[in-house]
Write a protein that holds these residues in place. Structure first.
Motif, mmCIF file in Angstrom:
data_model
loop_
_atom_site.group_PDB
_atom_site.id
_atom_site.type_symbol
_atom_site.label_atom_id
_atom_site.label_comp_id
_atom_site.label_asym_id
_atom_site.label_seq_id
_atom_site.Cartn_x
_atom_site.Cartn_y
_atom_site.Cartn_z
ATOM 1 N N TRP A 144 -13.159 -10.576 23.355
ATOM 2 C CA TRP A 144 -13.021 -11.485 24.487
ATOM 3 C C TRP A 144 -11.962 -10.937 25.446
ATOM 4 N N PRO A 145 -12.279 -10.755 26.752
ATOM 5 C CA PRO A 145 -11.327 -10.193 27.719
ATOM 6 C C PRO A 145 -10.265 -11.229 28.122
ATOM 7 N N THR A 146 -9.294 -11.414 27.265
ATOM 8 C CA THR A 146 -8.299 -12.466 27.460
ATOM 9 C C THR A 146 -7.568 -12.326 28.787
ATOM 10 N N ALA A 197 -19.075 -10.422 44.251
ATOM 11 C CA ALA A 197 -18.030 -9.499 43.804
ATOM 12 C C ALA A 197 -18.014 -9.398 42.283
ATOM 13 N N ALA A 198 -18.274 -10.505 41.598
ATOM 14 C CA ALA A 198 -18.332 -10.485 40.134
ATOM 15 C C ALA A 198 -19.475 -9.618 39.643
ATOM 16 N N GLY A 199 -20.638 -9.724 40.291
ATOM 17 C CA GLY A 199 -21.764 -8.872 39.926
ATOM 18 C C GLY A 199 -21.478 -7.407 40.197
ATOM 19 N N ALA A 200 -20.788 -7.140 41.299
ATOM 20 C CA ALA A 200 -20.451 -5.756 41.650
ATOM 21 C C ALA A 200 -19.481 -5.141 40.655
ATOM 22 N N ALA A 201 -18.728 -5.988 39.935
ATOM 23 C CA ALA A 201 -17.770 -5.505 38.940
ATOM 24 C C ALA A 201 -18.291 -5.634 37.512
ATOM 25 N N ALA A 202 -19.551 -6.083 37.349
ATOM 26 C CA ALA A 202 -20.134 -6.301 36.015
ATOM 27 C C ALA A 202 -19.205 -7.157 35.160
ATOM 28 N N LEU A 203 -18.726 -8.246 35.723
ATOM 29 C CA LEU A 203 -17.724 -9.088 35.076
ATOM 30 C C LEU A 203 -18.216 -9.586 33.711
ATOM 31 N N PRO A 204 -17.483 -9.316 32.619
ATOM 32 C CA PRO A 204 -17.955 -9.677 31.277
ATOM 33 C C PRO A 204 -17.448 -11.031 30.772
ATOM 34 N N VAL A 205 -17.191 -11.967 31.678
ATOM 35 C CA VAL A 205 -16.749 -13.313 31.315
ATOM 36 C C VAL A 205 -17.621 -14.332 32.053
ATOM 37 N N PRO A 229 -13.641 -30.021 33.107
ATOM 38 C CA PRO A 229 -12.696 -29.808 32.008
ATOM 39 C C PRO A 229 -12.120 -28.397 32.029
ATOM 40 N N GLU A 230 -11.099 -28.190 31.259
ATOM 41 C CA GLU A 230 -10.455 -26.880 31.185
ATOM 42 C C GLU A 230 -11.288 -25.909 30.358
ATOM 43 N N GLY A 231 -11.029 -24.627 30.585
ATOM 44 C CA GLY A 231 -11.659 -23.581 29.789
ATOM 45 C C GLY A 231 -12.969 -23.093 30.364
ATOM 46 N N PRO A 232 -13.510 -22.007 29.820
ATOM 47 C CA PRO A 232 -14.809 -21.494 30.258
ATOM 48 C C PRO A 232 -15.925 -22.469 29.905
ATOM 49 N N PRO A 292 -26.036 -18.468 28.116
ATOM 50 C CA PRO A 292 -25.040 -17.421 28.360
ATOM 51 C C PRO A 292 -23.643 -17.838 27.895
ATOM 52 N N HIS A 293 -23.018 -16.979 27.108
ATOM 53 C CA HIS A 293 -21.623 -17.156 26.690
ATOM 54 C C HIS A 293 -21.384 -18.483 25.958
#
Length: 352
Positions: A33-35, A71-79, A99-102, A125-126
């Motif tokens: 997980w990319p903390t 921008a997230a797609g351009a960076a292949a964001l893994p979250v 609520p808080e959190g992902p 997803p996720h």
């Protein structure tokens, strides 16, 4: 773009460039997980871009969120930033606090009885990383938006073509932490908004794949000169650039239509989204083929970063409905206009 818009996009781009590196993405595909990345997103408030200030969000324009998603797609964001934004949009339409959190969203219609939700969903997803899972649940009194604690659900881990978590989830009489009538959101509206989010992310991912191809073509020397000097390669890259321009234009037009409708999915917005979703199918097929041809065998290796972007575009084009399903629905919508309205509707200009 306003000064506020620039600040939001600049913040997102800086965070993604610094923390969504090839090493971080590869580690995420292996289960890490990319903390640091997610904490930076939360601290900046990017995950609350679509949440009103009164509810603790950024209160930004809807188009700001789509700029962040590209921008997230351009960076292949893994979250799950995209999933959290979709959940925030859904909660906002129902008048609920975020609520808080992902967060993530499980598609399909589930059952709400005696204050508890039951059902099942695949390719969520996720789901394993989410603090809460959003669902549309049907009760005798109508359709509700329900927020379910992930700890109370059964999650079976799986992965998408892109190596991202796409889990199966079961809800067995789970008590929601938040629940309210769905108002103007139904399954079709949720699928449309989800499809637009994926099209926007894919537009960003394909733009990065194009940049990598142009860069490599200028660096790779064959027969005494860069391969980008050969007309055949130039034509291929030009074709790819056309695909990227088309999918970006379609994504932007659909996003503007949703913004013009105040964040709702009206008939005009739906047609724009359907058009963009169908266009993604062609771009995701033709563009990556050129990228991998230009890179040769190197582009297929796991060590090279190119593969992160086509694999995401391929996975996203089928999520929230395949291009075939959307093409048929779009065709039905256009036929319903009738012969007298076809040309006026296609050529209409709006000042919304």
């Amino acid at each position: 773009m306003s000064e506020t818009d620039n600040v939001i996009l600049d913040t997102a781009s800086r965070i993604f460039a610094d923390l969504s590196t090839q090493e971080v993405i590869n580690a995420a595909e292996k289960g890490a997980w990319p903390t640091a990345l997610w904490e930076a997103i939360e601290q900046s408030g990017l995950h609350l871009t679509w949440v009103p200030e009164a509810s603790g969000g950024a209160g930004a324009d809807l188009l700001d969120g789509f700029a962040v998603l590209k921008a997230a797609g351009a960076a292949a964001l893994p979250v799950p930033l995209a999933e959290t934004l979709l959940a925030g949009w859904l909660l906002g339409r129902a008048g609920l606090e975020v609520p808080e959190g992902p967060l993530t969203v499980a598609r399909g219609r589930h059952r709400l009885a005696d204050g508890r939700v039951s059902g099942a969903a695949v390719a969520v997803p996720h789901a394993r990383h989410a603090a809460q899972i959003l669902v549309l649940a049907e009760a005798e009194s109508g359709l509700y938006v329900a927020c379910l604690p992930r700890a109370a659900c059964t999650v079976r881990e799986d992965r998408s073509l892109a190596g991202e978590p796409w889990d199966s989830v079961e809800f067995n009489a789970v008590e929601p932490t938040l629940c309210a009538p769905a108002a103007d959101v139904d399954e079709q509206a949720l699928d449309a908004m989800g499809a637009l989010i994926r099209v926007t992310q894919a537009a960003g991912a394909l733009a990065t794949a194009l940049e990598l191809s142009i860069q490599y073509a200028g660096e790779r020397v064959q027969f005494g000169r860069p391969i980008g000097k050969f007309q055949a390669i130039q034509n291929m890259i030009a074709d790819f650039a056309g695909e990227v321009a088309a999918i970006n234009a379609a994504a932007d037009a659909a996003a503007e239509a949703v913004a013009a409708a105040g964040g709702a999915i009206d008939a005009d917005a739906w047609v724009e989204i359907a058009t963009a979703k169908v266009r993604l199918g062609q771009a995701a097929s033709n563009g990556p083929a050129v990228a991998h041809q230009v890179h040769g065998a190197m582009g297929f290796t796991y060590e090279h970063r190119l593969h992160h972007f086509p694999r995401r575009a391929w996975a996203w084009r089928d999520e929230f409905g395949t291009e075939t399903r959307w093409a048929r629905a779009l065709g039905d919508a256009v036929l319903s206009w009738g012969p007298d309205q076809l040309w006026p509707r296609i050529t209409a200009v709006t000042d919304k």
